[in-house]
Write an enzyme that holds these catalytic residues in place. Structure first.
Site, PDB file in Angstrom:
ATOM      1  N   ARG A  52       0.842  -1.212   0.000  1.00  0.00           N
ATOM      2  CA  ARG A  52       0.000   0.000   0.000  1.00  0.00           C
ATOM      3  C   ARG A  52       0.869   1.251   0.000  1.00  0.00           C
ATOM      4  O   ARG A  52       0.552   2.246  -0.681  1.00  0.00           O
ATOM      5  CB  ARG A  52      -0.942  -0.020   1.207  1.00  0.00           C
ATOM      6  CG  ARG A  52      -1.958   1.108   1.200  1.00  0.00           C
ATOM      7  CD  ARG A  52      -3.018   0.943   2.258  1.00  0.00           C
ATOM      8  NE  ARG A  52      -2.507   1.170   3.602  1.00  0.00           N
ATOM      9  CZ  ARG A  52      -3.216   1.020   4.723  1.00  0.00           C
ATOM     10  NH1 ARG A  52      -4.476   0.630   4.646  1.00  0.00           N
ATOM     11  NH2 ARG A  52      -2.682   1.243   5.895  1.00  0.00           N
ATOM     12  N   LYS A 151      -2.357   7.240   1.161  1.00  0.00           N
ATOM     13  CA  LYS A 151      -2.160   7.670   2.547  1.00  0.00           C
ATOM     14  C   LYS A 151      -1.133   8.796   2.522  1.00  0.00           C
ATOM     15  O   LYS A 151       0.056   8.584   2.763  1.00  0.00           O
ATOM     16  CB  LYS A 151      -1.676   6.477   3.377  1.00  0.00           C
ATOM     17  CG  LYS A 151      -2.575   6.199   4.571  1.00  0.00           C
ATOM     18  CD  LYS A 151      -2.227   4.931   5.267  1.00  0.00           C
ATOM     19  CE  LYS A 151      -2.131   5.109   6.760  1.00  0.00           C
ATOM     20  NZ  LYS A 151      -3.296   5.641   7.432  1.00  0.00           N
ATOM     21  N   GLU A 184     -16.179   6.323   5.579  1.00  0.00           N
ATOM     22  CA  GLU A 184     -15.391   5.717   6.657  1.00  0.00           C
ATOM     23  C   GLU A 184     -15.313   6.707   7.803  1.00  0.00           C
ATOM     24  O   GLU A 184     -15.864   7.799   7.714  1.00  0.00           O
ATOM     25  CB  GLU A 184     -13.990   5.359   6.149  1.00  0.00           C
ATOM     26  CG  GLU A 184     -13.208   6.554   5.609  1.00  0.00           C
ATOM     27  CD  GLU A 184     -11.823   6.195   5.070  1.00  0.00           C
ATOM     28  OE1 GLU A 184     -11.272   5.150   5.435  1.00  0.00           O
ATOM     29  OE2 GLU A 184     -11.298   7.003   4.277  1.00  0.00           O
TER      30      GLU A 184
HETATM   31  N1  PXG Z   1      -9.237   4.867   7.114  1.00  0.00           N
HETATM   32  C1  PXG Z   1      -8.350   5.858   7.219  1.00  0.00           C
HETATM   33  C2  PXG Z   1      -8.686   7.180   6.638  1.00  0.00           C
HETATM   34  C3  PXG Z   1      -7.121   5.642   7.845  1.00  0.00           C
HETATM   35  O1  PXG Z   1      -6.237   6.618   7.914  1.00  0.00           O
HETATM   36  C4  PXG Z   1      -7.820   3.354   8.280  1.00  0.00           C
HETATM   37  C5  PXG Z   1      -8.999   3.644   7.609  1.00  0.00           C
HETATM   38  C6  PXG Z   1      -7.579   1.964   8.779  1.00  0.00           C
HETATM   39  O2  PXG Z   1      -6.617   1.315   7.960  1.00  0.00           O
HETATM   40  P1  PXG Z   1      -5.712   0.109   8.488  1.00  0.00           P
HETATM   41  O3  PXG Z   1      -4.881  -0.260   7.325  1.00  0.00           O
HETATM   42  O4  PXG Z   1      -4.883   0.637   9.642  1.00  0.00           O
HETATM   43  O5  PXG Z   1      -6.626  -0.955   8.899  1.00  0.00           O
HETATM   44  C7  PXG Z   1      -6.838   4.373   8.395  1.00  0.00           C
HETATM   45  C8  PXG Z   1      -5.520   4.143   9.048  1.00  0.00           C
HETATM   46  C9  PXG Z   1      -3.205   6.482  14.244  1.00  0.00           C
HETATM   47  C10 PXG Z   1      -3.592   6.595  12.832  1.00  0.00           C
HETATM   48  O6  PXG Z   1      -2.185   7.095  14.621  1.00  0.00           O
HETATM   49  C11 PXG Z   1      -4.311   5.597  12.220  1.00  0.00           C
HETATM   50  C12 PXG Z   1      -4.688   5.708  10.896  1.00  0.00           C
HETATM   51  C13 PXG Z   1      -4.353   6.845  10.234  1.00  0.00           C
HETATM   52  C14 PXG Z   1      -3.656   7.846  10.856  1.00  0.00           C
HETATM   53  C15 PXG Z   1      -3.255   7.725  12.164  1.00  0.00           C
HETATM   54  O7  PXG Z   1      -3.881   5.785  15.001  1.00  0.00           O
HETATM   55  N2  PXG Z   1      -5.446   4.674  10.357  1.00  0.00           N
END
Ligand code: PXG
Length: 291
Positions: A52, A151, A184
């Protein structure tokens, strides 16, 4: 022990880990990041996170100056230097040092930063009681502006929504897309449960393709549950039996109230609890096998 940060392969004490103010990551949010988690010394779904990350770079014309193998080694070196086994891992690649203009071609080599820190999770009471969320007025970016699958270091779209949630005492905020469908939450994907079936927005609903989301879909299907990736509106969330969010840091967190409407029994439901338990088993199995 001082936390050590990995910058371009060099491990530096936190106080010496610095990036130029002319880096376009700082000036314009021009760069990418990944958030990963290690369990018992093994990074969960490292390949998926690196894939990713490289896809995000590709979309933004950023060439990561190391291989995926080197990046994996940098993560494990950083965990080792900090004597961490259960950690939250942040990977960052910036566009690099440039001028005050927008021109990305004038930037030097992309900078690679690896930060590992101890996990700061939602409190265990929130897993037992569930969280409340509200819909943010800030709409998720359309994919033809800046694709939410990337991201990028510019997370203002999510940050604004998170502030809106925080302002009314919510840990997370629900974001709709420009079509008015559920997208989301600000840092987590969303699932609803109705009549024993799971429903989650499809990738083209302007969401990040969460790695936890994908693992949860696998887990739920292996439990014999039906999972539908389809568009839905807030009405489907309000009328759901259960709702939960997924993310690397949170794993699965139950949602018990949305926009003032109590969901189902008002407590984390049986399907959410069963999937969380199965997800944790999957994590344990994968992180024990791999090393
Ligand atoms: N949606 C968004 C917009 C995200 O940024 C997720 C879903 C979940 O994705 P994963 O791959 O982790 O299952 C994310 C990711 C933090 C933090 O510090 C977490 C995210 C983004 C920025 C900061 O907890 N999650």
């Amino acid at each position: 022990m001082t936390l050590k940060i990995n910058i371009n392969g060099t491990l530096l004490p936190e106080s010496e880990a610095k990036i130029s103010v002319f880096d376009h990551g700082f000036l314009y949010g021009d760069g990418i990041f990944e958030g990963l988690r290690s369990y018992n010394g093994t990074v969960f779904r490292l390949k998926q996170h690196l894939d990713r990350f490289w896809d995000s770079a590709k979309a933004l014309f950023i060439e990561i100056p190391v291989s995926k193998e080197d990046m994996a080694k940098a993560i494990y070196d950083t965990l080792k230097a900090n004597e961490q086994v259960d950690a939250y891992i942040r990977l960052i690649v910036t566009r690099g040092v440039g001028t005050l203009g927008l021109d990305a071609h004038l930037c030097g080599t992309p900078q690679i930063i690896v930060i590992t820190r101890s996990l700061q999770l939602y409190s265990s009471s929130l897993y037992e009681e569930g969280i409340k969320i509200v819909t943010a007025s800030t709409v998720r970016m359309p994919a033809n502006s800046l694709n939410p699958r990337v991201k990028s270091l510019n997370y203002l779209n999510n940050i604004l929504a998170k502030i809106e949630g925080h302002n009314v005492g919510c840990e997370e905020a629900l974001m709709l897309n420009h079509q008015g469908n559920v997208a989301e939450c600000t840092g987590d994907n969303i699932f609803v449960v109705r009549n024993g079936k799971l429903l989650t927005p499809p990738i083209d609903a302007c969401i990040l393709e969460g790695i936890t989301r994908n693992a949860v879909i696998e887990v739920a299907k292996s439990m014999g549950l039906e999972v539908l990736e389809a568009n839905f509106t807030r009405h489907d969330v309000y009328c759901a039996d259960e709702c939960f969010l997924t993310g690397s840091a949170a794993e699965l967190i139950p949602v018990v109230e949305v926009d003032g409407r109590s969901l189902g029994s008002g407590k984390p439901g049986p399907v959410t609890k069963a999937i969380l338990a199965a997800f944790r088993e999957l994590v344990a199995a994968e992180t024990q096998q791999q090393r």
